[in-house]
Design an enzyme around this catalytic site. Structure first.
Site, short mmCIF file in Angstrom:
data_model
loop_
_atom_site.label_atom_id
_atom_site.label_comp_id
_atom_site.label_asym_id
_atom_site.label_seq_id
_atom_site.Cartn_x
_atom_site.Cartn_y
_atom_site.Cartn_z
N PRO A 252 1.03 -1.35 0.35
CA PRO A 252 0.25 0.12 0.03
C PRO A 252 0.91 1.35 0.55
O PRO A 252 0.54 2.06 1.41
CB PRO A 252 -0.48 -0.10 0.86
CG PRO A 252 -0.08 -0.52 2.47
CD PRO A 252 0.58 -1.99 1.11
N CYS A 253 1.51 1.73 -1.16
CA CYS A 253 2.23 2.72 -0.94
C CYS A 253 1.19 3.77 -1.64
O CYS A 253 1.52 4.91 -1.06
CB CYS A 253 2.85 3.13 -2.56
SG CYS A 253 2.13 2.42 -4.17
N HIS A 254 0.05 4.35 -1.18
CA HIS A 254 -1.03 5.38 -0.99
C HIS A 254 -1.50 5.36 -0.04
O HIS A 254 -1.81 6.54 0.06
CB HIS A 254 -2.54 4.55 -2.02
CG HIS A 254 -3.43 3.88 -0.84
ND1 HIS A 254 -2.51 2.06 -1.50
CD2 HIS A 254 -3.42 2.90 0.04
CE1 HIS A 254 -3.11 1.48 -0.29
NE2 HIS A 254 -4.29 1.91 0.38
#
Length: 287
Positions: A252-254
């Protein structure tokens, strides 16, 4: 100790780390021990280990492993056989490189050679709340996930693995994985837990592990992630590791934001990043 003296010590330590890294670069093939590195830069092994991790985010051993992995990939891309690439990258035997292949390549060296030669990859496309979704996988796990338009997505997949033995669409095989992802995006599944097959440097892997440790519904700044890695000034490097994440959403780089709380960048567009964060906040509120 005065601020000026601390600055001098900091600069001296950074210079020692750079010198140690250059020595590792020069001796990738034969390798260099921590004791040899410490002697070369006139520091104790313990002190060098601590400074190296502080400034580079990884230990000298991890850096050396990453450089060998990088050299191995380059040798394979240039057409060297697996045996030649193995010894050219500084591995003492073919068994050593195959043991470490999952860490450095995400597949065996033979399958990565020349752009994924020998890899067998299946993919599928589906509609989702963010447009079209592509999910690709090897027998080991998901290796690529992207949002966009069909033609563009398929082109990106082929560019990632240009010499794969097989890249073909198989909707039925990947239906269970895609169903989990779609349920998550619809807000009916709290998280997605799928096996992954990824290639990464040691630093990328550490950043991605930190991303996975961020609970859904929460965020961290690039600076906070860098500090957790022992690299206080490494937010840009963290940002690059996020940008090269091939399975955004599953890693989850968001959840990584700018220091001022702004969204920052996102490979699949800021509206999707904002929507994902809003989705996770809603899911967390329901729990």
């Amino acid at each position: 100790m005065s601020g000026q003296q601390r600055m001098k010590n900091e600069n001296r330590g950074l210079a020692a780390v750079r010198a140690a890294a250059m020595l590792i670069d020069e001796r990738t093939e034969e390798g260099v021990s921590l004791a040899e590195l410490a002697e070369a830069v006139a520091l104790s092994p313990w002190h060098l280990q601590r400074l190296f991790k502080k400034h580079m985010g990884i230990s000298p051993r991890e850096y050396q492993d990453a450089k060998r992995g990088e050299r191995l990939r380059n040798e394979l891309r240039q057409g060297a056989g697996v045996a030649g690439a193995t010894y050219g990258a500084g591995y003492g035997s073919s068994s050593r490189v195959y043991e470490r292949a999952a860490q450095h390549l995400g597949m065996t060296p033979a399958s990565y050679a020349q752009g994924g030669k020998g890899a067998e990859i299946v993919y599928t496309l589906a509609d989702c709340p963010f447009g079209r979704l592509l999910v690709a996988a090897t027998a080991k796990g998901v290796c690529f996930l992207a949002f966009g338009k069909d033609r563009t997505l398929e082109s990106e997949l082929h560019a990632e693995f240009p010499a794969a033995a097989r890249i073909e669409r198989d909707d039925a095989l990947l239906a269970p994985a895609v169903n989990d992802i779609l349920e998550y995006l619809a807000g009916s599944l709290p998280h997605v837990d799928l096996p992954l097959d990824l290639r990464a440097t040691a630093f990328q892997r550490r950043v991605w592990q930190e991303l996975l440790a961020i609970p859904a519904g929460e965020t961290r700044t690039y600076r906070e992630i860098a500090e957790r890695l022992g690299l206080p000034q490494g937010q840009r490097a963290v940002g690059r590791a996020c940008a090269t994440n091939p399975v955004s959403l599953l890693i989850p780089c968001h959840r990584a934001l700018r220091t001022d709380g702004g969204l920052g960048g996102y490979r699949w567009g800021l509206p999707r990043k904002e929507a994902l964060l809003d989705l996770e906040k809603r899911l967390t509120a329901k729990a």
